[in-house]
Design a protein around this motif. Sequence first.
Motif, short mmCIF file in Angstrom:
data_model
loop_
_atom_site.label_atom_id
_atom_site.label_comp_id
_atom_site.label_asym_id
_atom_site.label_seq_id
_atom_site.Cartn_x
_atom_site.Cartn_y
_atom_site.Cartn_z
N UNK A 1 -32.24 -13.22 -92.63
CA UNK A 1 -31.51 -12.48 -93.65
C UNK A 1 -31.61 -10.98 -93.43
N UNK A 2 -32.79 -10.48 -93.10
CA UNK A 2 -32.97 -9.04 -92.87
C UNK A 2 -32.19 -8.59 -91.64
N UNK A 3 -32.22 -9.37 -90.58
CA UNK A 3 -31.47 -9.02 -89.36
C UNK A 3 -29.97 -8.98 -89.63
N UNK A 4 -29.47 -9.97 -90.35
CA UNK A 4 -28.05 -10.02 -90.65
C UNK A 4 -27.64 -8.88 -91.58
N UNK A 5 -28.48 -8.58 -92.56
CA UNK A 5 -28.20 -7.46 -93.46
C UNK A 5 -28.17 -6.16 -92.67
N UNK A 6 -29.04 -6.00 -91.71
CA UNK A 6 -29.06 -4.79 -90.88
C UNK A 6 -27.71 -4.62 -90.17
N UNK A 7 -27.17 -5.69 -89.65
CA UNK A 7 -25.87 -5.63 -88.99
C UNK A 7 -24.80 -5.18 -89.98
N UNK A 8 -24.77 -5.79 -91.16
CA UNK A 8 -23.76 -5.43 -92.16
C UNK A 8 -23.94 -4.01 -92.69
N UNK A 9 -25.17 -3.56 -92.81
CA UNK A 9 -25.39 -2.18 -93.23
C UNK A 9 -24.84 -1.21 -92.18
N UNK A 10 -25.06 -1.51 -90.91
CA UNK A 10 -24.51 -0.69 -89.84
C UNK A 10 -22.98 -0.68 -89.88
N UNK A 11 -22.39 -1.81 -90.16
CA UNK A 11 -20.93 -1.89 -90.22
C UNK A 11 -20.36 -1.09 -91.38
N UNK A 12 -21.13 -0.94 -92.46
CA UNK A 12 -20.66 -0.26 -93.65
C UNK A 12 -21.14 1.18 -93.78
N UNK A 13 -21.88 1.67 -92.79
CA UNK A 13 -22.39 3.03 -92.84
C UNK A 13 -21.29 4.04 -92.53
N UNK A 14 -21.48 5.26 -93.03
CA UNK A 14 -20.54 6.33 -92.67
C UNK A 14 -20.84 6.78 -91.23
N UNK A 15 -20.15 7.79 -90.77
CA UNK A 15 -20.27 8.19 -89.37
C UNK A 15 -21.58 8.89 -89.01
N UNK A 16 -22.46 9.06 -90.00
CA UNK A 16 -23.79 9.61 -89.72
C UNK A 16 -24.90 8.62 -90.11
#
Length: 113
Positions: free
Chosen positions: A23-38
């Motif tokens: 769950x933490x690994x998958x959330x990390x991927x989704x957080x990266x996908x939803x982050x702004x350009x910084x």
Amino acid sequence: MATRRMFSKEVMDSDIFIDMTTNAKLLYVYLNLNADDEGFISNPKAVARFTGLEVESIKELEKNGFIIPFDTGVIVVTHWYMHNQIRKDRAKKTMHLNELSKVELQNKKYTKK
């Protein structure tokens, strides 16, 4: 905000990353996908909820040094610049200037000041 994201094998293949829950690994991927350009995300709990993942995984990512949380609820992906290189003429500055002022970039990794 860019629509493409990259991931560093150096980060994703590290033992500390591999040892986290799925769950933490998958959330990390989704957080990266939803982050702004910084690398900043203003709604990490919403990202967890809309992906069907546990909000508690945010704490696991923090504990293992993959994100830095702020009192405002905003988080930043620690290894953002190890993953992504967006051309300066295409990058949109973050609107989270208060949070940006509380971190510094060292060797492509955010750390708290």
